[in-house]
Design a protein around this motif. Structure first.
Motif, short mmCIF file in Angstrom:
data_model
loop_
_atom_site.label_atom_id
_atom_site.label_comp_id
_atom_site.label_asym_id
_atom_site.label_seq_id
_atom_site.Cartn_x
_atom_site.Cartn_y
_atom_site.Cartn_z
N PHE A 131 0.83 -1.21 0.00
CA PHE A 131 0.00 0.00 0.00
C PHE A 131 0.86 1.26 0.00
O PHE A 131 0.55 2.24 -0.68
N ASP A 132 1.99 1.24 0.75
CA ASP A 132 2.88 2.40 0.79
C ASP A 132 3.51 2.66 -0.58
O ASP A 132 3.67 3.81 -1.01
N VAL A 133 3.85 1.57 -1.28
CA VAL A 133 4.42 1.73 -2.63
C VAL A 133 3.39 2.36 -3.57
O VAL A 133 3.70 3.27 -4.34
N GLU A 134 2.16 1.86 -3.50
CA GLU A 134 1.10 2.41 -4.36
C GLU A 134 0.82 3.88 -4.03
O GLU A 134 0.56 4.68 -4.93
N GLN A 135 0.86 4.20 -2.76
CA GLN A 135 0.61 5.59 -2.35
C GLN A 135 1.69 6.51 -2.88
O GLN A 135 1.41 7.61 -3.40
N ARG A 136 2.96 6.07 -2.74
CA ARG A 136 4.07 6.88 -3.25
C ARG A 136 4.03 6.99 -4.78
O ARG A 136 4.34 8.04 -5.35
N GLN A 137 3.63 5.91 -5.44
CA GLN A 137 3.51 5.94 -6.90
C GLN A 137 2.44 6.95 -7.33
O GLN A 137 2.60 7.68 -8.31
N SER A 138 1.34 7.00 -6.60
CA SER A 138 0.28 7.96 -6.89
C SER A 138 0.79 9.40 -6.73
O SER A 138 0.47 10.27 -7.55
N GLU A 139 1.58 9.63 -5.67
CA GLU A 139 2.13 10.97 -5.47
C GLU A 139 3.06 11.36 -6.62
O GLU A 139 3.05 12.51 -7.09
N VAL A 140 3.87 10.39 -7.05
CA VAL A 140 4.80 10.67 -8.16
C VAL A 140 4.01 11.01 -9.42
O VAL A 140 4.33 11.96 -10.15
N ASP A 141 2.95 10.26 -9.71
CA ASP A 141 2.15 10.50 -10.92
C ASP A 141 1.47 11.86 -10.85
O ASP A 141 1.41 12.60 -11.86
#
Length: 313
Positions: A131-141
Motif C-alpha cells: 500500500f505504501d508503494v502504491e501511495q508513493r507511486q500515486s504521489e509521483v504521478d
C-alpha cells in the motif's frame, strides 16, 4: 458591351443608307429594334448563364491573439505589417512566477521519486507494505502531471505566430499587463498561409457554375491586368438561409435573392500572396454552357480592367 455593339450597328446602318447601298424602307427602320431584341435575348441574357460575372473580394483569416497565461509583457519584438513565419515570437510575458512554480514542483517530484524508490526496496525485502508503494507511486504521478502543466505555462510566456502572416493594428507595448481572457485579445494576426477569393454570383446565373471551371479576374489593386484561375467550390449556404437555435417562434421577414459566393483560386500564387486583404475586383466564370458568349465576356472583363485605372468604385 451590348451598347457598343448596338451603336456600331447604328453607325453601319447610317453609312449604308447614306451611300445608297440599302434603301431606308420599313424593314431597315425597324431593324434597330430587332437588333436590340436579338442582342438582349440572344447574347446578353444567355451570357449571364454561360459566363456569369460578379464582384470579387480577397479575404484572409484573422486570429485574435489571446495569451494562455497572464502577466506583464517584457518584450514585443514584432513589427506591425511585417511578414512573419509560423513560430516567430510575437511577445513575451514575465516568466519569473511560472519558472518558480516549475522549480517548486520539480523539487517535490524528485523527493517523491526518491521516497518511491525507498518504499519499493523495502517492499521487495518484505520489510514494507504494498500500500505504501502504491501511495508513493500515486504521489509521483500527480506531481509529474503538475510539473508538466507548470512547464506548459512557462513555455506559454513566449507567444508565437500561429501561422505565416503578419500582425496589424499593433498597440501592445512593454510593461502592459495581459490576461488569458477570451474576450480580451491583445493583437490581431492575419493568416497569409491561405488566401480566400470569393466571387458573388447572382442566383439565377449560378446554376451552371461547378468546380474546375475557368475563371478570369481583375482587381483594383492591379488595374489593366487579367489573372486566370479555377473554381474551387460553390458555398452551399449563405446567411439568409441559416436557421439558428432560438426560443422564439419563426419571425417572418422579407425574402431577397442574395448572391451566392463562389470560391476561386488564381494560378499566380505570388500575386495572390501580395494581394492585401479586402482587395476588390471583378471576376468572370466560364461554364460549359452557351460558350459563344465567352468571347464577349472576355472583352467586357478587359474593359473593366482598363477602367480600373480611373474608376475607384
Amino acid at each position: 458591351m451590348g451598347v457598343a455593339i448596338f451603336n456600331i450597328y447604328l453607325v453601319l446602318l447610317f453609312l449604308l443608307v447614306h451611300f445608297g447601298i440599302v434603301r431606308f424602307n420599313l424593314f431597315w427602320k425597324a431593324s434597330p429594334a430587332i437588333v436590340l431584341v436579338l442582342l438582349m435575348f440572344g447574347l446578353l441574357i444567355p451570357m449571364g448563364w454561360g459566363a456569369p460575372q460578379g464582384d470579387a473580394l480577397v479575404v484572409r483569416n484573422a486570429v485574435s491573439i489571446v495569451p494562455d497565461v497572464a502577466g506583464e509583457v517584457t518584450d514585443v519584438p514584432v513589427i506591425a505589417n511585417r511578414p512573419l513565419r509560423s513560430g516567430d515570437v510575437l511577445f513575451k510575458i514575465d516568466p519569473t512566477p511560472y519558472a518558480a512554480q516549475v522549480k517548486a514542483i520539480d523539487a517535490q517530484f524528485k523527493l517523491a521519486r526518491t521516497r518511491l524508490g525507498q518504499m519499493t526496496q523495502l517492499f521487495e525485502r518484505d520489510a514494507g507494505r504494498g500500500f505504501d508503494v502504491e501511495q508513493r507511486q500515486s504521489e509521483v504521478d500527480q506531481l509529474a502531471g503538475q510539473l508538466e502543466a507548470a512547464q506548459w505555462n512557462l513555455d506559454k510566456t513566449v507567444v508565437r505566430a500561429p501561422a505565416d502572416g503578419y500582425v496589424t493594428n499593433l498597440a501592445l507595448r512593454k510593461g502592459a499587463r495581459v490576461a488569458n481572457l477570451p474576450l480580451s485579445p491583445v493583437m490581431a494576426f492575419i493568416d497569409t498561409s491561405d488566401t480566400i477569393i470569393g466571387v458573388a454570383i447572382n442566383q439565377n446565373d449560378a446554376r451552371y457554375v461547378a468546380p474546375g471551371q475557368e475563371v478570369e479576374a481583375t482587381f483594383k489593386f492591379a488595374p489593366g491586368r487579367i489573372f486566370s484561375g479555377k473554381v474551387e467550390s460553390v458555398l452551399q449556404a449563405i446567411a439568409t438561409g441559416q436557421a439558428q437555435t432560438s426560443g422564439t417562434a419563426v419571425a417572418p421577414r422579407a425574402i431577397e435573392a442574395a448572391p451566392f459566393v463562389v470560391r476561386v483560386r488564381l494560378d499566380d500564387a505570388d500575386f495572390v500572396k501580395r494581394l492585401p486583404a479586402g482587395s476588390a475586383g471583378t471576376a468572370a466564370i466560364y461554364t460549359d454552357h452557351v460558350k459563344p458568349t465567352h468571347i464577349v465576356r472576355r472583352v467586357i472583363l478587359r474593359q473593366v480592367a482598363i477602367l480600373n485605372y480611373v474608376n475607384p468604385f
